[in-house]
Enzyme design. Structure first.
Site, PDB file in Angstrom:
ATOM      1  N   HIS A  16     -31.910  13.449 -35.878  1.00  0.00           N
ATOM      2  CA  HIS A  16     -33.291  13.904 -36.019  1.00  0.00           C
ATOM      3  C   HIS A  16     -34.175  13.141 -35.041  1.00  0.00           C
ATOM      4  CE1 HIS A  16     -32.470  16.099 -39.829  1.00  0.00           C
ATOM      5  NE2 HIS A  16     -31.504  15.208 -39.915  1.00  0.00           N
ATOM      6  N   GLU A 197     -24.204  17.231 -48.606  1.00  0.00           N
ATOM      7  CA  GLU A 197     -24.523  15.815 -48.470  1.00  0.00           C
ATOM      8  C   GLU A 197     -24.935  15.295 -49.848  1.00  0.00           C
ATOM      9  OE1 GLU A 197     -27.568  12.852 -46.001  1.00  0.00           O
ATOM     10  OE2 GLU A 197     -28.078  14.959 -46.266  1.00  0.00           O
TER      11      GLU A 197
END
Length: 346
Positions: A16, A197
């Site tokens: 990110h 996740e």
């Protein structure tokens, strides 16, 4: 990291952009933009202070507050790509949020122009190639995702090579976002999405059933369902695995419990990635080193992982061919006998 692993060519598909900013750079940007940051959010110049998932998000949001101008994004991506190149990376894809650019009043076109300038400068100075994936944020809902998809398509650039989804995996369902993903897929863009996740294997299955995905962000919880692993392997869906992130966020208690080796043994295509590296005390180089130290992978295994990432990259064919040649060149040079041996032979 030993010298062999340091020199080995690496590729990263899951990072990110805001989460790649080091504490030192965040401090610099905050000073430049007149933003006051609490000293308690830093451990040192390399790490942010946080203790659990909620405090991680708080630290992340505070760091993002320091980023206000287009030049901040140019400096950020240049700095990160330079750090990756020094660890042997030749290619990096970064997630960029048009919504965040809109939130800070910058707008995606201005943010994109700055990111492109940083990518070009990094390629010139460090020989590393960077590309971008526009992401929607799951917790903001399907309508905002559709806005993100439309914004991406209205601001096309060859460096924006795909579309993805990040954000809270426990909110909404993948099927809710099918219209946004269909829009970009119909326009010819490949797609990825975070799944498996925080949520379990059912999250991965729901994502690959509802969305046109060739990759899954994380996907490690698929290891809990052998039949799902068979499906992922059969369909050739690539997993963007982030072991350091998974341990830091408590998905697994330690690397001994991490399923990277199980995923590989099941025939899944895996890549290694750093996610939000300064928050998790990692980097792309450390992820490759951990694969050796904790999972018993060898140099050939790592080269295979790099090539898997290049093959799965959303970049154009010419770029992927160029990167493949760099990996092949490294392999050829590795196999050559040392100069002293060649002299002795003659």
């Amino acid at each position: 990291m030993n010298q062999t692993i340091a020199a080995l060519p690496k590729a990263e598909l899951h990072c990110h952009i805001e989460g790649a900013a080091s504490p030192a750079l965040v401090r610099k940007l905050a000073h430049r933009n007149g933003v006051a940051l609490p000293e308690s959010m830093f451990v040192d110049e390399h790490r942010f202070a946080w203790t659990d998932f909620h405090s991680f998000l708080a630290a992340y949001d505070r760091a993002c507050d320091a980023m206000r101008r287009a030049e901040d994004y140019r400096d950020l991506i240049y700095d990160y790509l330079g750090r990756c190149a020094r660890e042997g990376a030749i290619y990096v894809e970064l997630f960029s949020s048009p919504e965040h650019a809109e939130d800070i009043g910058l707008g995606f076109p201005a943010q994109l122009e700055a990111l492109v300038a940083g990518i070009d400068a990094a390629e010139r100075d460090f020989g590393i190639t960077g590309r971008l994936i526009a992401i929607c944020l799951r917790h903001r809902g399907p309508e905002r995702a559709l806005w993100t998809a439309r914004t991406m398509l209205a601001t096309r650039h060859p460096y924006v090579v795909g579309f993805g989804m990040a954000g809270n995996e426990l909110q909404h369902t993948p099927a809710d976002f099918a219209p946004a993903f269909r829009l970009v897929a119909d326009a010819g863009y490949p797609c990825t999405a975070h799944a498996g996740e925080v949520a379990g294997a059912e999250s991965v299955r729901a994502a690959i059933d509802a969305l046109p995905l060739s990759r899954i962000g994380h996907g490690v919880r698929a290891s809990e369902d052998p039949r799902l692993l068979e499906t992922i392997a059969r369909r050739g869906i690539v997993l963007e695995v982030c072991p350091g992130s998974n341990i830091a966020l408590g998905v697994y208690p330690d690397l001994a419990h991490h399923p990277l080796r199980r995923l590989i043994d099941a025939g899944c295509k895996v890549t290694l990635n750093s996610d939000d590296p300064p928050y998790f005390d990692t980097s792309i180089g450390r992820e490759y080193a951990m694969a050796v130290e904790s999972f018993g992978l060898g140099e050939d295994d790592l080269l295979h992982i790099t090539q898997t990432a290049i093959d799965a990259a959303f970049a154009d064919t010419e770029t992927r061919h160029r990167l493949t040649e760099r990996v092949a060149q490294y392999s050829r040079e590795r196999e050559r006998p040392p100069a002293s041996a060649r002299s002795a032979e003659t």
